[in-house]
Write a protein that holds these residues in place. Structure first.
Motif, mmCIF file in Angstrom:
data_model
loop_
_atom_site.group_PDB
_atom_site.id
_atom_site.type_symbol
_atom_site.label_atom_id
_atom_site.label_comp_id
_atom_site.label_asym_id
_atom_site.label_seq_id
_atom_site.Cartn_x
_atom_site.Cartn_y
_atom_site.Cartn_z
ATOM 1 N N ARG A 1 0.843 -1.189 0.000
ATOM 2 C CA ARG A 1 0.000 0.000 0.000
ATOM 3 C C ARG A 1 0.881 1.243 0.000
ATOM 4 O O ARG A 1 2.068 1.177 0.314
ATOM 5 N N ASN A 2 0.295 2.379 -0.316
ATOM 6 C CA ASN A 2 1.043 3.636 -0.267
ATOM 7 C C ASN A 2 1.599 3.898 1.126
ATOM 8 O O ASN A 2 2.688 4.453 1.279
ATOM 9 N N ASN B 1 -1.286 -3.127 -5.903
ATOM 10 C CA ASN B 1 -1.998 -2.429 -4.827
ATOM 11 C C ASN B 1 -3.478 -2.440 -5.167
ATOM 12 O O ASN B 1 -3.848 -2.357 -6.352
ATOM 13 N N GLU B 2 -4.358 -2.525 -4.161
ATOM 14 C CA GLU B 2 -5.801 -2.463 -4.442
ATOM 15 C C GLU B 2 -6.273 -1.036 -4.689
ATOM 16 O O GLU B 2 -7.405 -0.803 -5.104
ATOM 17 N N GLU B 3 -5.385 -0.047 -4.447
ATOM 18 C CA GLU B 3 -5.643 1.355 -4.765
ATOM 19 C C GLU B 3 -4.504 1.864 -5.638
ATOM 20 O O GLU B 3 -3.406 1.304 -5.615
ATOM 21 N N PRO B 4 -4.724 2.924 -6.414
ATOM 22 C CA PRO B 4 -3.636 3.434 -7.264
ATOM 23 C C PRO B 4 -2.432 3.865 -6.431
ATOM 24 O O PRO B 4 -2.581 4.464 -5.361
ATOM 25 N N PHE B 5 -1.244 3.547 -6.911
ATOM 26 C CA PHE B 5 -0.036 3.990 -6.233
ATOM 27 C C PHE B 5 0.119 5.503 -6.392
ATOM 28 O O PHE B 5 -0.175 6.069 -7.450
ATOM 29 N N SER B 6 0.611 6.145 -5.346
ATOM 30 C CA SER B 6 0.846 7.587 -5.394
ATOM 31 C C SER B 6 2.096 7.875 -6.227
ATOM 32 O O SER B 6 2.957 7.006 -6.420
ATOM 33 N N ASP B 7 2.208 9.095 -6.699
ATOM 34 C CA ASP B 7 3.398 9.493 -7.445
ATOM 35 C C ASP B 7 4.639 9.386 -6.573
ATOM 36 O O ASP B 7 5.717 9.011 -7.048
ATOM 37 N N LYS C 1 5.768 5.716 -6.424
ATOM 38 C CA LYS C 1 6.405 5.275 -7.670
ATOM 39 C C LYS C 1 7.775 5.916 -7.855
ATOM 40 O O LYS C 1 8.724 5.263 -8.313
ATOM 41 N N LEU D 1 -2.726 -1.958 -10.605
ATOM 42 C CA LEU D 1 -3.923 -1.891 -9.771
ATOM 43 C C LEU D 1 -4.613 -3.250 -9.792
ATOM 44 O O LEU D 1 -4.837 -3.830 -10.857
#
Length: 379
Positions: free
Chosen positions: A79-80, A109-115, A118, A133
């Motif tokens: 996760r983030n 991740n089940e949610e989009p990765f943050s910038d 990454k 995702l």
């Protein structure tokens, strides 16, 4: 007690404390710098080990055009919020292994990765990296699960103080790792994966290619730590497995590792499993007809949510039954830690060659909760 007396007592206790610290430090330093104290007194059983042959060790980076590499990736589910611990794990494996071989990484991740996630991850990786995702249906609790029954099960585990006993997200993760990760679009191009988690540690240089070793020697599953599962999390799992075996005896390998997971020929499960936070394995094995039908059968029973079936026993039972026992490999050479347990390589030569930082005397291999003796027994 007057001020002078308190002051004298304070100085006394400080001096006693300093003496204890210095004595401990000196003694510990002596142990830490003496191979005779660290290695020679260790009497690990090495008779069952299957060492990595010299031909798989390399002093040449895999970026060299003449180098041979497997169709493999290093995989992390994160996760983030795991960013700092994920960076530490990635950096350690890059320093200990992948800066030499430069295998690609995949993060899910089940949610989009943050910038930020990454950017910071990409900054410590030597080769290609992808961020994916997870599809909704692969992660979240299915609609057909009886939520009232699942709630009763979670509350019971909370009463029993079972770790993650009341967590639905943990159950989502276990189900995903059991039957869906290898279906992700980003992983379809790969055959092999090395599972890495945030906040794990690699204590030795890994200057051999485990993927090529697995591929060339017809292995399908590799592990470093084996231990007992909580029996209260999988009360009906083995009965469900036996039901599947009775329906599909054709999937059971003649040279299986039943002796590792059962002490009575399969009548009951002894709770032994490979700790799946470390896996080097073939996704073709999970994509096979045997495992596909096995997972679908388990999933249909709802045990991932009504109980707390983990991907570790699910994977381990499948490997023990559907693969030959010689297709499962113990990576003694890889020093690995997932708190609170550590595998430190057995054997002085292996420990020195890997420039290992772990203390062999604190290895989990033959701890009371370890199943290494059961593994040794079937070799």
């Amino acid at each position: 007690m007057n001020t002078t007396t308190r002051y004298v007592l304070l100085v006394f206790f400080v001096l006693i404390g300093l003496h204890s610290i210095l004595s401990f430090t000196h003694e510990d330093y002596g142990r830490a710098t003496s191979l005779s104290n660290i290695v020679h007194k260790i009497t690990w059983d090495t008779s069952t080990l299957d060492p990595i042959p010299q031909e798989y060790y390399s002093d040449i980076p895999a970026s060299n055009v003449t180098s041979r590499r497997a169709n493999a990736t290093i995989l992390m589910l994160a996760r983030n919020s795991d960013l700092d611990s994920a960076v530490r794990s990635v950096r350690e494996l890059e320093d200990r292994f992948n800066r030499r071989f430069q295998y690609p990484w995949v993060f899910l991740n089940e949610e989009p990765f943050s910038d930020e996630f990454k950017t910071r991850i990409s900054n410590v990786i030597s080769g290609p990296v992808s961020f994916g995702l997870i599809p909704h249906d692969h992660w979240f609790q299915p609609d057909w699960i009886d939520e009232e029954k699942a709630t009763v099960g979670r509350n019971k585990m909370l009463e029993d103080n079972i770790i993650y006993g009341g967590s639905v997200p943990y159950r989502n993760m276990c189900r995903f790792n059991s039957g869906f990760f290898y279906r992700h679009d980003l992983l379809q191009q790969y055959k092999w994966y090395w599972r890495v988690e945030p906040d794990v540690h690699f204590h030795c240089d890994i200057d051999f290619d485990p993927f090529l070793y697995m591929e060339d020697n017809d292995k399908v599953y590799g592990f470093t730590i084996t231990m007992y599962e909580y029996d209260k999390t999988i009360r009906t799992l083995w009965d469900t497995v036996k039901e599947f075996i009775n329906d599909h005896p054709e999937f059971i390998s003649e040279e299986n590792a039943m002796g590792y997971i059962s002490d009575n020929g399969g009548e009951s499960y002894n709770l032994c499993h490979f700790w799946s936070n470390f896996e080097i394995a073939s996704m073709d094995f999970w994509r096979s007809e045997a495992y596909t039908k096995y997972f679908e059968f388990l999933d249909s029973k709802g045990g991932f949510y009504y109980e707390r079936w983990g991907d570790a026993p699910v994977h381990s039972i499948a490997a023990a039954l559907f693969a030959r026992k010689d297709q499962i490999h113990f990576f003694n050479e890889i020093g690995y830690e997932h708190n609170p347990y550590t595998h430190c390589p057995r054997g002085e030569e292996v420990w020195q060659r890997g420039r290992c930082s772990c203390n062999p005397s604190r290895s989990f291999d033959y701890d009371g909760y370890s199943c290494m003796r059961q593994w040794d027994r079937i070799q």
